[in-house]
Design a protein around this motif. Structure first.
Motif, PDB file in Angstrom:
ATOM      1  N   UNK A 198     -13.755  -9.168 -27.861  1.00  0.00           N
ATOM      2  CA  UNK A 198     -14.324  -9.227 -26.512  1.00  0.00           C
ATOM      3  C   UNK A 198     -13.379  -8.472 -25.581  1.00  0.00           C
ATOM      4  N   UNK A 199     -13.954  -7.657 -24.692  1.00  0.00           N
ATOM      5  CA  UNK A 199     -13.129  -6.948 -23.704  1.00  0.00           C
ATOM      6  C   UNK A 199     -13.607  -7.300 -22.303  1.00  0.00           C
ATOM      7  N   UNK A 200     -12.662  -7.669 -21.457  1.00  0.00           N
ATOM      8  CA  UNK A 200     -13.022  -8.043 -20.091  1.00  0.00           C
ATOM      9  C   UNK A 200     -12.179  -7.211 -19.127  1.00  0.00           C
ATOM     10  N   UNK A 201     -12.830  -6.706 -18.103  1.00  0.00           N
ATOM     11  CA  UNK A 201     -12.088  -6.028 -17.026  1.00  0.00           C
ATOM     12  C   UNK A 201     -12.157  -6.950 -15.817  1.00  0.00           C
ATOM     13  N   UNK A 202     -11.001  -7.568 -15.515  1.00  0.00           N
ATOM     14  CA  UNK A 202     -10.948  -8.601 -14.475  1.00  0.00           C
ATOM     15  C   UNK A 202     -10.420  -7.985 -13.188  1.00  0.00           C
ATOM     16  N   UNK A 203     -11.192  -8.106 -12.117  1.00  0.00           N
ATOM     17  CA  UNK A 203     -10.758  -7.481 -10.876  1.00  0.00           C
ATOM     18  C   UNK A 203     -11.127  -8.355  -9.673  1.00  0.00           C
ATOM     19  N   UNK A 231     -12.479  -0.237 -20.066  1.00  0.00           N
ATOM     20  CA  UNK A 231     -12.994   0.297 -21.330  1.00  0.00           C
ATOM     21  C   UNK A 231     -14.516   0.395 -21.212  1.00  0.00           C
ATOM     22  N   UNK A 232     -15.116   1.378 -21.893  1.00  0.00           N
ATOM     23  CA  UNK A 232     -16.576   1.580 -21.784  1.00  0.00           C
ATOM     24  C   UNK A 232     -17.340   0.319 -22.168  1.00  0.00           C
ATOM     25  N   UNK A 233     -16.805  -0.402 -23.158  1.00  0.00           N
ATOM     26  CA  UNK A 233     -17.517  -1.588 -23.651  1.00  0.00           C
ATOM     27  C   UNK A 233     -16.972  -2.895 -23.076  1.00  0.00           C
ATOM     28  N   UNK A 234     -16.251  -2.816 -21.950  1.00  0.00           N
ATOM     29  CA  UNK A 234     -15.740  -4.055 -21.335  1.00  0.00           C
ATOM     30  C   UNK A 234     -16.777  -4.657 -20.392  1.00  0.00           C
ATOM     31  N   UNK A 235     -16.746  -5.984 -20.273  1.00  0.00           N
ATOM     32  CA  UNK A 235     -17.582  -6.675 -19.289  1.00  0.00           C
ATOM     33  C   UNK A 235     -16.739  -6.816 -18.027  1.00  0.00           C
ATOM     34  N   UNK A 236     -17.299  -6.441 -16.867  1.00  0.00           N
ATOM     35  CA  UNK A 236     -16.539  -6.555 -15.618  1.00  0.00           C
ATOM     36  C   UNK A 236     -16.702  -7.955 -15.040  1.00  0.00           C
ATOM     37  N   UNK A 237     -15.570  -8.570 -14.679  1.00  0.00           N
ATOM     38  CA  UNK A 237     -15.611  -9.876 -13.993  1.00  0.00           C
ATOM     39  C   UNK A 237     -14.900  -9.700 -12.655  1.00  0.00           C
ATOM     40  N   UNK A 238     -15.668  -9.762 -11.575  1.00  0.00           N
ATOM     41  CA  UNK A 238     -15.082  -9.604 -10.236  1.00  0.00           C
ATOM     42  C   UNK A 238     -14.935 -10.997  -9.623  1.00  0.00           C
ATOM     43  N   UNK A 239     -13.684 -11.399  -9.358  1.00  0.00           N
ATOM     44  CA  UNK A 239     -13.443 -12.773  -8.898  1.00  0.00           C
ATOM     45  C   UNK A 239     -13.194 -12.849  -7.386  1.00  0.00           C
ATOM     46  N   UNK A 240     -13.548 -11.781  -6.649  1.00  0.00           N
ATOM     47  CA  UNK A 240     -13.375 -11.815  -5.194  1.00  0.00           C
ATOM     48  C   UNK A 240     -14.108 -13.026  -4.616  1.00  0.00           C
ATOM     49  N   UNK A 246     -14.260 -21.501 -10.791  1.00  0.00           N
ATOM     50  CA  UNK A 246     -15.440 -20.635 -10.937  1.00  0.00           C
ATOM     51  C   UNK A 246     -15.110 -19.420 -11.814  1.00  0.00           C
ATOM     52  N   UNK A 247     -13.935 -18.850 -11.587  1.00  0.00           N
ATOM     53  CA  UNK A 247     -13.529 -17.695 -12.399  1.00  0.00           C
ATOM     54  C   UNK A 247     -13.375 -18.116 -13.853  1.00  0.00           C
ATOM     55  N   UNK A 248     -12.790 -19.297 -14.043  1.00  0.00           N
ATOM     56  CA  UNK A 248     -12.556 -19.830 -15.390  1.00  0.00           C
ATOM     57  C   UNK A 248     -13.882 -19.986 -16.148  1.00  0.00           C
ATOM     58  N   UNK A 249     -14.874 -20.589 -15.477  1.00  0.00           N
ATOM     59  CA  UNK A 249     -16.195 -20.781 -16.098  1.00  0.00           C
ATOM     60  C   UNK A 249     -16.833 -19.435 -16.439  1.00  0.00           C
ATOM     61  N   UNK A 250     -16.724 -18.503 -15.499  1.00  0.00           N
ATOM     62  CA  UNK A 250     -17.301 -17.169 -15.705  1.00  0.00           C
ATOM     63  C   UNK A 250     -16.733 -16.540 -16.975  1.00  0.00           C
ATOM     64  N   UNK A 251     -15.403 -16.625 -17.122  1.00  0.00           N
ATOM     65  CA  UNK A 251     -14.776 -15.988 -18.274  1.00  0.00           C
ATOM     66  C   UNK A 251     -15.082 -16.729 -19.576  1.00  0.00           C
TER      67      UNK A 251
END
Ligand code: DC
Length: 223
Positions: A139-144, A192-201, A207-212
């Protein structure tokens, strides 16, 4: 082995979230930023500043960086000394960013990082985990998050640790570090091209924890 790669800019909550997620899933947590910080500390001990006007290869030849685990908690050792606490200062953030732009430093740490993922179910965070270190991660995550949010979180963390800092300095350092990390030639921070973006603004920690957790569960199920 299962590997979860979490990349993203400074202050997006990577380490706090990754630590908790690793506990939740029973994986080891590998904080690669701490390894760059340890190398930064070594260069600082050798008298270098962020300009790094020194013989990088020579210093690395005389350096060891090891990761050990106390339960699921990572401790980082520089030349046999536990430096996990010493590396958490604004100066070491800037030194880490400077050394991380140097190819010999990245090559020096890559093997250790890959071996940890080969031998353990792991959650690894950094800047280039999904793109370079573990291109085949489960799993790849881009956390921003926005720069303001990230700087505010980092500012509160430092104040809680009793450090004397100004918000503006933390914000300026963060913007500068983002720039360095995204524009260096080798292994720049990018999604990464195949990463899922998680924006925690604007999100609370829970909430961020549940999302991830949802992203990771879906990613593991999908394999
Ligand atoms: O995540 P952190 O703030 O502890 O990271 C410190 C610095 O190390 C950061 O400015 C960029 C660098 N780094 C990197 O280049 N690659 C990684 N995988 C992790 C961190």
């Amino acid at each position: 082995m299962i590997s979860v790669a979490i990349d993203g800019p400074a202050g997006a909550g990577k380490s706090t979230l990754s630590r908790k997620l690793a506990e939740h899933f029973g994986f080891i947590y590998v904080d690669t930023g701490a390894m760059y910080r340890a190398v930064g500390l070594k260069f600082s001990q050798m008298g270098a500043d962020t300009e790094l006007n020194c013989d990088i290869e020579k210093i690395l030849a005389d350096t060891t960086v090891d990761i050990r685990f106390v339960g699921t908690e990572q401790r980082v050792f520089l030349d046999g000394e536990d430096v996990s606490d010493k590396i958490r200062t604004p100066e070491m953030s800037m030194m880490a960013s400077a050394v991380s732009a140097k190819p010999p430093v990245r090559a020096f740490l890559l093997d250790t990082q890959r071996k940890l993922a080969e031998n353990n179910d792991c959650l690894m965070d950094g800047r280039d985990i999904g793109t370079v270190v573990l291109p085949n991660a489960t799993v790849k995550i881009y956390l921003t998050a926005s720069a303001e949010d990230r700087a505010m979180r980092r500012y509160k963390e430092l104040i809680e640790k009793g450090q004397t800092v100004e918000f503006k300095d933390v914000y300026d350092d963060m913007v500068k570090r983002d720039y360095n990390d995204m524009h260096r030639e080798i292994a720049p921070l990018k999604q990464a091209d195949d990463a899922v973006v998680a924006d925690t603004t604007g999100l609370e920690f829970e909430q961020s924890f549940e999302l991830l957790i949802n992203i990771i569960n879906k990613g593991i199920e999908g394999k």
